[in-house]
Design an enzyme around this catalytic site. Structure first.
Site, PDB file in Angstrom:
ATOM      1  N   LYS A   1      -4.021   4.815  -6.425  1.00  0.00           N
ATOM      2  CA  LYS A   1      -5.129   4.479  -5.817  1.00  0.00           C
ATOM      3  C   LYS A   1      -5.105   3.758  -4.504  1.00  0.00           C
ATOM      4  O   LYS A   1      -3.972   3.085  -4.013  1.00  0.00           O
ATOM      5  CB  LYS A   1      -5.977   3.690  -6.624  1.00  0.00           C
ATOM      6  CG  LYS A   1      -5.149   2.429  -7.140  1.00  0.00           C
ATOM      7  CD  LYS A   1      -5.722   1.721  -8.481  1.00  0.00           C
ATOM      8  CE  LYS A   1      -5.080   0.421  -8.834  1.00  0.00           C
ATOM      9  NZ  LYS A   1      -5.242   0.040  -9.915  1.00  0.00           N
TER      10      LYS A   1
ATOM     11  N   TYR B   1      -3.955 -18.197  21.623  1.00  0.00           N
ATOM     12  CA  TYR B   1      -5.764 -18.734  21.574  1.00  0.00           C
ATOM     13  C   TYR B   1      -5.528 -20.156  21.041  1.00  0.00           C
ATOM     14  O   TYR B   1      -4.772 -20.581  20.270  1.00  0.00           O
ATOM     15  CB  TYR B   1      -6.195 -17.881  20.821  1.00  0.00           C
ATOM     16  CG  TYR B   1      -6.758 -16.581  21.360  1.00  0.00           C
ATOM     17  CD1 TYR B   1      -7.466 -16.433  22.533  1.00  0.00           C
ATOM     18  CD2 TYR B   1      -6.161 -15.564  20.483  1.00  0.00           C
ATOM     19  CE1 TYR B   1      -7.811 -15.205  22.844  1.00  0.00           C
ATOM     20  CE2 TYR B   1      -6.715 -14.215  21.214  1.00  0.00           C
ATOM     21  CZ  TYR B   1      -7.551 -14.185  22.257  1.00  0.00           C
ATOM     22  OH  TYR B   1      -7.719 -12.862  22.801  1.00  0.00           O
TER      23      TYR B   1
HETATM   24  C1  LIG Z   1      -4.273  -0.633 -10.900  1.00  0.00           C
HETATM   25  C2  LIG Z   1      -4.256  -0.254 -12.037  1.00  0.00           C
HETATM   26  C3  LIG Z   1      -3.413  -0.216 -12.679  1.00  0.00           C
HETATM   27  C4  LIG Z   1      -1.816  -0.415 -12.352  1.00  0.00           C
HETATM   28  O1  LIG Z   1      -1.684  -1.948 -12.333  1.00  0.00           O
HETATM   29  P1  LIG Z   1      -0.259  -2.612 -11.536  1.00  0.00           P
HETATM   30  O2  LIG Z   1      -0.574  -3.949 -11.841  1.00  0.00           O
HETATM   31  O3  LIG Z   1      -0.305  -2.117 -10.296  1.00  0.00           O
HETATM   32  O4  LIG Z   1       0.649  -2.057 -12.347  1.00  0.00           O
HETATM   33  C5  LIG Z   1      -3.274   0.010 -14.326  1.00  0.00           C
HETATM   34  N1  LIG Z   1      -4.211   0.149 -14.930  1.00  0.00           N
HETATM   35  C6  LIG Z   1      -5.445   0.060 -14.142  1.00  0.00           C
HETATM   36  C7  LIG Z   1      -6.855   0.341 -14.848  1.00  0.00           C
HETATM   37  C8  LIG Z   1      -5.705  -0.087 -13.101  1.00  0.00           C
HETATM   38  O5  LIG Z   1      -6.763  -0.264 -12.295  1.00  0.00           O
END
Ligand SMILES: *Cc1c(COP(=O)(O)O)cnc(C)c1O
Length: 812
Positions: A481, A707
């Site tokens: 994702k 800045y």
């Molecule tokens: C993002 C996600 C993961 C992966 O989690 P990590 O901590 O990056 O391993 C697993 N399950 C769900 C539902 C997620 O949204």
């Protein structure tokens, strides 16, 4: 590769080996490639005693399992098999291995061009219906073919092997090893002709591969070839592919991405994903084969639409003065040099240049090797050729194009006038040890001073670290994702697909669409399928996470609306304590009711997400797991199948491996970050954020920087300005001395505030130059460290690196 007994290797050499318990599962033929020798046998093909001695010595030091060589050496405790022809032995060994698999359907591909592409495409098209084994990369030589074959295992049903030859008498060996039932001849060009007396001899040689084949698919209109085939292969079914009406598979016409094809007497139209003429004919061959395997036209159409150009490891970059750089990062051998040159040839730039280094390929004597290489090079009209290295230098006289010779990339950079590549296409191809990437960087256009380098092999390595916690049967869903946690778009998914990950997970539908449009065919779970995207989900074969009755009903309605008949795969999310998305205990009854009513919903998995997986002995987590199992059972009790059960994310895998069930969801861990300090040390660094110094100034004691004048020099010092700021994802909290970047070996603090597009770092008396590389995040100054300074986690730092920063993917 399989596991083999040393005993058998000795046996095929008619020698005795007394220990029947020593295995090997790797073969080395270049000592430089031996990292850990423990499982491999080193085949020394060197025929000069003094050289062989050096190589064998090196293999002994790297502790290989055994050595095969034509000379006897003292190898301490390592068994050495003395055989006067190690290549022949290897071929024989692979031949007998292949003979064990009577049911394997064997396909062999040869021809001047397109072998690798057709092999990869066929493999891709058959992999859903058959267990397929095929040659890795372009392993098609006298050594490559045996190595490919040794991968074959009992469960394989189809073997696709690529065969290349470069001189007479080679093909009969390959035929003898493979004995293919089906042959594919891509085409015959005169490119090899100088090693053969005539075209007739070349045809005869190539066709030797099909000596005992039942069927041959060939792409040619060449009369000489056809006459030869018809008179010499009377019992073989010949399937001619081409454009003339005499062909069995005829391309009738093509309009952009549509082709009209006649199969024997049937005519069909196909939509194709690539329309250049080379790809069209390659696709025709694939269509012919699939037809032969009994696939329907409809199915063939589906399969070929998913074909993508095969990734050779050639990076395309913008060079200075409007040039195009083709940087081939794979080690050079004859076939990859040829492929790279073909690529170069396709560029429309009139001026073409080549940089090439020494090549190491043991199947040929040095002279023969370079003779062949220069034959390829000479057949093109090149503006200039740069030869790098001591051995290629000896054969400079063979080069017919304008050329110059250098000993190292350093000499090349020193003497290179970049203006010479104005508007040109330049191919850079060399052995890793020549470090041509440094040269590439020197001619890359300046617009990408800042890049995020993503090491794909490190991702793979990290996955292996996690696999150590898992049973071999536990599936892995790779979470990609948010552009794979900021590391890239479809590239990571593509890489994981190639390495046979089981599942992919994304947050939104549009993320999945990008993946599908880039050739990702793996199952993809979409965690937050918004309600307007249900059509897209169905159209792109995506699998939604159903987290509430509302979403479930919307889906069911959509399926009814479009009269969807087949099984529709969904994933049920349980809320076991995170209190974000998911079904609660009191909704399961209603859920079950709906599921019962709609039997075409197929629950692929039921899962939940841990809220406290960062803590090793969290009671909360144990309670979540308990609750999850209870609700899982409540749903499954009504089903006559078992959905996959999964709960663990990266840190969960480390801390609660007992609860891996049938699948885990791996995210941050494969990108290189976990909570556990010991495991963190085992992971490899995946991303390196790099930039180059824009300017260096001298700052007097008491003067300020940036800045709001937040930094004053305590003494005379130097300041470097870097072209990266908060718009690129550098948190403002990292400013004012809170974080250090790396210049060479020196750490330099960010001073003053972080600007939108720039930061300033203090060099003190450290000497460096404008244009020097700076590492913002890397192995030594990690994202995890930056996260701590910003009161956040690596996830946020990674996903904040903006799109403005170009992603570059590298393999080790
Ligand atoms: C993002 C996600 C993961 C992966 O989690 P990590 O901590 O990056 O391993 C697993 N399950 C769900 C539902 C997620 O949204």
């Amino acid at each position: 590769m399989n596991q083999f007994l040393l005993y058998d290797l000795w046996k095929y050499s008619y020698q005795d080996f007394y220990n029947q318990n020593i295995f090997f599962d790797e073969i080395f033929f270049d000592t430089r490639n031996i990292i850990k020798g423990e499982h491999g046998v080193y085949f020394c093909f060197e025929k000069i005693y003094e050289k062989a001695k050096i190589y064998v010595q090196e293999a002994v030091e790297k502790k290989v399992v055994a050595i095969v060589s034509c000379f006897n050496f003292d190898t301490k405790n390592i068994p050495i098999l003395v055989n006067k022809n190690p290549i022949k032995l290897l071929q024989k060994f692979s031949k007998y291995h292949l003979q064990k698999f009577l049911h394997l359907q064997k396909i062999a591909i040869t021809g001047s061009y397109g072998k690798t592409i057709i092999k990869e495409w066929l493999h891709f098209c058959l992999r859903d219906e058959f267990m397929v084994v095929s040659s890795p990369k372009s392993y098609n030589s006298q050594i490559g073919v045996p190595i490919s074959i040794l991968q074959t295992k009992k469960h394989h049903q189809v073997g696709i092997f690529e065969c290349g030859i470069s001189s007479p008498n080679e093909m009969k060996n390959l035929q003898n090893i493979i004995c293919p039932e089906i042959g594919i001849l891509t085409n015959i060009q005169k490119e090899h002709l100088q090693f053969f007396e005539s075209k007739q001899q070349l045809i005869q040689e190539k066709c030797l591969l099909f000596k005992n084949s039942k069927k041959l698919f060939f792409l040619s209109e060449n009369k000489q070839l056809i006459t030869y085939l018809k008179s010499n292969f009377k019992n073989m079914i010949l399937v001619q592919i081409g454009v003339s009406k005499y062909c069995d598979i005829q391309l009738i016409n093509q309009k952009n991405n549509f082709i009209k094809v006649r199969f024997f007497s049937n005519i069909s139209c196909f939509k194709i994903p690539m329309s250049d003429s080379v790809s069209v004919f390659n696709i025709l061959i694939v269509i012919g084969l699939l037809y032969n395997f009994g696939f329907s036209i409809e199915k063939i159409q589906k399969k070929i639409m998913n074909l993508t150009p095969v990734l050779m490891r050639i990076e395309l970059k913008h060079g200075v003065f409007n040039s195009s750089i083709l940087y081939d990062t794979s080690n050079p051998d004859l076939s990859s040099i040829k492929i790279a040159l073909e690529r170069l040839f396709h560029f429309s730039n009139i001026k073409k240049l080549v940089v090439i280094t020494d090549v190491f390929q043991f199947e040929y004597t040095e002279f023969n090797l370079y003779k062949k290489i220069f034959y390829f090079l000479n057949s093109m009209n090149l503006y200039h050729v740069f030869l790098i290295g001591k051995s290629i230098k000896k054969y400079q006289y063979l080069c017919k194009n304008p050329n110059s010779v250098f000993e190292s990339y350093k000499d090349l950079i020193k003497n290179f006038n970049s203006k010479n590549i104005t508007n040109s296409a330049i191919l850079i191809k060399g052995s890793k040890i020549f470090k041509l990437e440094k040269f590439v960087r020197s001619i890359e256009s300046q617009s990408h001073d800042t890049i995020l380098e993503v090491n794909l092999d490190s991702i793979l390595y990290n996955i292996k670290v996690f696999k150590n916690y898992l049973h071999p049967s536990t599936k892995i869903m790779a979470m990609v994702k948010a552009n794979s946690y900021g590391t890239g778009s479809y590239e990571i998914a593509k890489f994981l697909q190639h390495h046979k990950i089981d599942y992919l997970g994304v947050a939104y539908v549009h993320e999945a669409v990008i993946l599908r449009n880039n050739g990702i065919y793996l199952p993809i779970m979409v965690m937050n399928p918004d309600q307007n995207s249900h059509n897209t989900i169905i159209e792109y074969c995506l699998e939604p996470e159903i987290y509430s009755l509302r979403v479930l009903n919307l889906f069911v309605n959509k399926l009814q609306e479009i009269k969807y008949q087949k099984k529709f795969l969904i994933h049920i999310k349980i809320d076991s304590g995170m209190h974000r998305l998911g079904f609660q205990d009191n909704q399961i009854k209603e859920l079950n009711k709906v599921l019962k009513k709609h039997s075409n919903l197929y629950i692929k998995s039921i899962f939940t997400h841990l809220a406290d997986s960062d803590n090793k002995n969290s009671n909360f987590t144990f309670n979540q797991i308990k609750k999850f199992e209870k609700l899982y059972n409540k749903i499954v009790i009504n089903l006559d199948y078992k959905p996959l059960k999964h709960i663990l994310n990266s840190n969960g895998i480390i801390f609660f491996p007992k609860f891996q069930f049938e699948m885990v969801r791996l995210g941050i861990g494969m990108y290189g970050y976990v909570v556990d300090k010991l495991i963190q040390k085992k992971l490899k660094n995946v991303i390196t954020l790099k930039t180059k110094i824009s300017q260096i100034i001298f700052l007097k004691k008491g003067e300020s920087v940036g800045y709001n004048r937040k930094f004053f020099a305590q003494k005379n010092t130097h300041i470097a300005t870097l072209p990266i700021g908060y718009a690129d994802g550098i948190f403002r909290k990292l400013g004012n001395g809170n974080f250090q970047v790396l210049i060479g070996t020196k750490k330099a603090k960010i001073v003053g505030v972080v600007c939108m597009d720039m930061i300033m770092v203090e060099l003190g008396d450290f000497f460096c130059n404008e244009g020097d590389e700076v590492i913002i995040y890397g192995e030594q100054n990690s994202v995890a460290e930056a996260a701590k300074k910003c009161d956040t986690n690596p996830y946020e730092i990674l996903t904040s690196i903006s799109n403005r920063v170009k992603r570059v993917f590298v393999n080790d």
